[in-house]
Motif scaffolding. Structure first.
Motif, PDB file in Angstrom:
ATOM      1  N   THR A   1       0.821  -1.203   0.000  1.00  0.00           N
ATOM      2  CA  THR A   1       0.000   0.000   0.000  1.00  0.00           C
ATOM      3  C   THR A   1       0.857   1.257   0.000  1.00  0.00           C
ATOM      4  OG1 THR A   1      -1.658  -1.293   1.189  1.00  0.00           O
ATOM      5  CG2 THR A   1      -2.034   1.057   1.042  1.00  0.00           C
ATOM      6  N   LEU A   2       1.982   1.236   0.708  1.00  0.00           N
ATOM      7  CA  LEU A   2       2.919   2.362   0.666  1.00  0.00           C
ATOM      8  C   LEU A   2       3.356   2.641  -0.774  1.00  0.00           C
ATOM      9  CD1 LEU A   2       5.133   1.358   3.722  1.00  0.00           C
ATOM     10  CD2 LEU A   2       3.747   3.444   3.587  1.00  0.00           C
ATOM     11  N   THR A   3       3.681   1.590  -1.507  1.00  0.00           N
ATOM     12  CA  THR A   3       4.160   1.734  -2.874  1.00  0.00           C
ATOM     13  C   THR A   3       3.033   2.128  -3.824  1.00  0.00           C
ATOM     14  OG1 THR A   3       5.915   0.149  -2.425  1.00  0.00           O
ATOM     15  CG2 THR A   3       5.440   0.586  -4.731  1.00  0.00           C
ATOM     16  N   LEU A   4       1.845   1.556  -3.618  1.00  0.00           N
ATOM     17  CA  LEU A   4       0.707   1.936  -4.459  1.00  0.00           C
ATOM     18  C   LEU A   4       0.369   3.415  -4.293  1.00  0.00           C
ATOM     19  CD1 LEU A   4      -1.419  -1.270  -3.933  1.00  0.00           C
ATOM     20  CD2 LEU A   4      -0.651  -0.394  -6.161  1.00  0.00           C
ATOM     21  N   ALA A   5       0.386   3.913  -3.067  1.00  0.00           N
ATOM     22  CA  ALA A   5       0.120   5.337  -2.851  1.00  0.00           C
ATOM     23  C   ALA A   5       1.133   6.178  -3.623  1.00  0.00           C
ATOM     24  CB  ALA A   5       0.155   5.665  -1.363  1.00  0.00           C
ATOM     25  N   ALA A   6       2.406   5.783  -3.566  1.00  0.00           N
ATOM     26  CA  ALA A   6       3.443   6.501  -4.315  1.00  0.00           C
ATOM     27  C   ALA A   6       3.154   6.463  -5.811  1.00  0.00           C
ATOM     28  CB  ALA A   6       4.817   5.902  -4.015  1.00  0.00           C
ATOM     29  N   GLY A   7       2.749   5.295  -6.291  1.00  0.00           N
ATOM     30  CA  GLY A   7       2.454   5.144  -7.710  1.00  0.00           C
ATOM     31  C   GLY A   7       1.321   6.021  -8.191  1.00  0.00           C
ATOM     32  N   SER A   8       0.403   6.351  -7.284  1.00  0.00           N
ATOM     33  CA  SER A   8      -0.713   7.212  -7.684  1.00  0.00           C
ATOM     34  C   SER A   8      -0.245   8.617  -8.053  1.00  0.00           C
ATOM     35  CB  SER A   8      -1.763   7.273  -6.571  1.00  0.00           C
ATOM     36  OG  SER A   8      -1.336   8.086  -5.500  1.00  0.00           O
ATOM     37  N   LEU A   9       0.956   8.989  -7.595  1.00  0.00           N
ATOM     38  CA  LEU A   9       1.497  10.305  -7.937  1.00  0.00           C
ATOM     39  C   LEU A   9       2.589  10.259  -8.995  1.00  0.00           C
ATOM     40  CD1 LEU A   9       1.793  12.149  -4.495  1.00  0.00           C
ATOM     41  CD2 LEU A   9       0.027  12.389  -6.249  1.00  0.00           C
ATOM     42  N   VAL A  10       3.447   9.234  -8.936  1.00  0.00           N
ATOM     43  CA  VAL A  10       4.613   9.245  -9.829  1.00  0.00           C
ATOM     44  C   VAL A  10       4.592   8.148 -10.886  1.00  0.00           C
ATOM     45  CG1 VAL A  10       6.047  10.394  -8.102  1.00  0.00           C
ATOM     46  CG2 VAL A  10       6.081   7.916  -8.252  1.00  0.00           C
ATOM     47  N   GLY A  11       3.584   7.296 -10.890  1.00  0.00           N
ATOM     48  CA  GLY A  11       3.454   6.284 -11.933  1.00  0.00           C
ATOM     49  C   GLY A  11       4.134   4.975 -11.585  1.00  0.00           C
ATOM     50  N   THR A  12       4.424   4.193 -12.613  1.00  0.00           N
ATOM     51  CA  THR A  12       5.012   2.867 -12.441  1.00  0.00           C
ATOM     52  C   THR A  12       6.525   2.964 -12.305  1.00  0.00           C
ATOM     53  OG1 THR A  12       5.147   2.563 -14.821  1.00  0.00           O
ATOM     54  CG2 THR A  12       3.137   1.790 -13.754  1.00  0.00           C
ATOM     55  N   GLY A  13       7.188   1.812 -12.214  1.00  0.00           N
ATOM     56  CA  GLY A  13       8.645   1.806 -12.094  1.00  0.00           C
ATOM     57  C   GLY A  13       9.100   2.138 -10.693  1.00  0.00           C
ATOM     58  N   LEU A  14       8.397   1.588  -9.692  1.00  0.00           N
ATOM     59  CA  LEU A  14       8.716   1.849  -8.289  1.00  0.00           C
ATOM     60  C   LEU A  14       9.061   0.557  -7.576  1.00  0.00           C
ATOM     61  CD1 LEU A  14       5.659   4.120  -7.428  1.00  0.00           C
ATOM     62  CD2 LEU A  14       7.947   4.859  -8.101  1.00  0.00           C
ATOM     63  N   ILE A  15       9.842   0.686  -6.518  1.00  0.00           N
ATOM     64  CA  ILE A  15      10.130  -0.453  -5.653  1.00  0.00           C
ATOM     65  C   ILE A  15      10.389   0.072  -4.235  1.00  0.00           C
ATOM     66  CG2 ILE A  15      12.614  -0.499  -6.093  1.00  0.00           C
ATOM     67  CD1 ILE A  15      12.269  -3.636  -6.176  1.00  0.00           C
ATOM     68  N   THR A  16       9.930  -0.676  -3.264  1.00  0.00           N
ATOM     69  CA  THR A  16      10.162  -0.284  -1.877  1.00  0.00           C
ATOM     70  C   THR A  16      11.654  -0.395  -1.583  1.00  0.00           C
ATOM     71  OG1 THR A  16       8.005  -1.155  -1.268  1.00  0.00           O
ATOM     72  CG2 THR A  16       9.545  -0.755   0.524  1.00  0.00           C
ATOM     73  N   SER A  17      12.250   0.678  -1.068  1.00  0.00           N
ATOM     74  CA  SER A  17      13.665   0.607  -0.709  1.00  0.00           C
ATOM     75  C   SER A  17      13.837   0.377   0.789  1.00  0.00           C
ATOM     76  CB  SER A  17      14.402   1.874  -1.152  1.00  0.00           C
ATOM     77  OG  SER A  17      13.873   3.014  -0.532  1.00  0.00           O
ATOM     78  N   GLY A  18      12.786   0.567   1.545  1.00  0.00           N
ATOM     79  CA  GLY A  18      12.828   0.280   2.976  1.00  0.00           C
ATOM     80  C   GLY A  18      11.568   0.775   3.649  1.00  0.00           C
ATOM     81  N   PHE A  19      11.178   0.085   4.726  1.00  0.00           N
ATOM     82  CA  PHE A  19      10.044   0.567   5.500  1.00  0.00           C
ATOM     83  C   PHE A  19      10.137   0.023   6.916  1.00  0.00           C
ATOM     84  CE2 PHE A  19       8.339  -3.488   4.155  1.00  0.00           C
ATOM     85  CZ  PHE A  19       7.378  -3.859   5.086  1.00  0.00           C
ATOM     86  N   THR A  20       9.467   0.722   7.812  1.00  0.00           N
ATOM     87  CA  THR A  20       9.368   0.264   9.193  1.00  0.00           C
ATOM     88  C   THR A  20       7.896   0.045   9.503  1.00  0.00           C
ATOM     89  OG1 THR A  20       9.190   2.510  10.072  1.00  0.00           O
ATOM     90  CG2 THR A  20      11.396   1.557   9.946  1.00  0.00           C
ATOM     91  N   VAL A  21       7.654  -0.908  10.376  1.00  0.00           N
ATOM     92  CA  VAL A  21       6.284  -1.173  10.810  1.00  0.00           C
ATOM     93  C   VAL A  21       6.288  -1.319  12.324  1.00  0.00           C
ATOM     94  CG1 VAL A  21       6.458  -3.679  10.410  1.00  0.00           C
ATOM     95  CG2 VAL A  21       4.220  -2.586  10.444  1.00  0.00           C
ATOM     96  N   ASP A  22       5.324  -0.716  12.952  1.00  0.00           N
ATOM     97  CA  ASP A  22       5.128  -0.850  14.389  1.00  0.00           C
ATOM     98  C   ASP A  22       3.786  -1.535  14.609  1.00  0.00           C
ATOM     99  OD1 ASP A  22       7.447   0.524  15.620  1.00  0.00           O
ATOM    100  OD2 ASP A  22       6.669   2.226  14.487  1.00  0.00           O
ATOM    101  N   TYR A  23       3.821  -2.676  15.270  1.00  0.00           N
ATOM    102  CA  TYR A  23       2.604  -3.416  15.588  1.00  0.00           C
ATOM    103  C   TYR A  23       2.038  -2.846  16.880  1.00  0.00           C
ATOM    104  CZ  TYR A  23       4.591  -6.598  12.166  1.00  0.00           C
ATOM    105  OH  TYR A  23       5.129  -7.129  11.029  1.00  0.00           O
TER     106      TYR A  23
END
Length: 137
Positions: free
Chosen positions: A60-82
């Motif tokens: 979902t982080l990457t899809l949100a980014a894609g909604s602004l900048v298009g395709t050709g994206l990949i997650t380079s890092g993320f943190t998650v807190d449960y």
């Protein structure tokens, strides 16, 4: 990128198909991904496995980014807190872009569960850096 293309990209991911993920909202720097909670996605205590929550946040982080900048994206890092165990009928991840640059996008995401009565419970929060592999001309 529009909703139809984003759904096509999601459908091309075998793991997303395995989980039954669906894109329910997309555009203007935001995206919402949902999947039905079923027994195969649980850990030994009956909660949704943390890996499933991480998957939902990551995509979902990457899809949100894609909604602004298009395709050709990949997650380079993320943190998650449960924040609390995930139980319910549906897992919902909603992400929004914090900042979109030429080569990197920062997004944040709330991961919630929805019970059969429609009540939402926040289970995890995430923030990620999305690399733009193919900058727009």
């Amino acid at each position: 990128m529009d909703l139809e293309l984003a759904r096509k990209i999601l459908a091309e991911q075998p793991f997303s198909r395995l989980l039954g993920a669906r894109l329910t909202a997309f555009g203007d720097g935001e995206a919402t991904l949902e999947l039905d909670i079923r027994e195969e996605l649980l850990q030994q205590y009956g909660y949704v496995h943390g890996g499933v929550l991480s998957y939902a946040a990551d995509n979902t982080l990457t899809l949100a980014a894609g909604s602004l900048v298009g395709t050709g994206l990949i997650t380079s890092g993320f943190t998650v807190d449960y924040l609390r165990p995930a139980t319910g009928a549906v897992l919902r991840a909603h992400a929004q872009v914090v900042r979109a640059g030429r080569t990197r996008v920062v997004s944040r995401c709330d991961v919630l569960t929805v019970d059969s009565a429609g009540a939402e419970t926040l289970c995890a929060v995430a923030q990620g850096n999305i690399a733009v592999l193919e900058p727009a001309a």
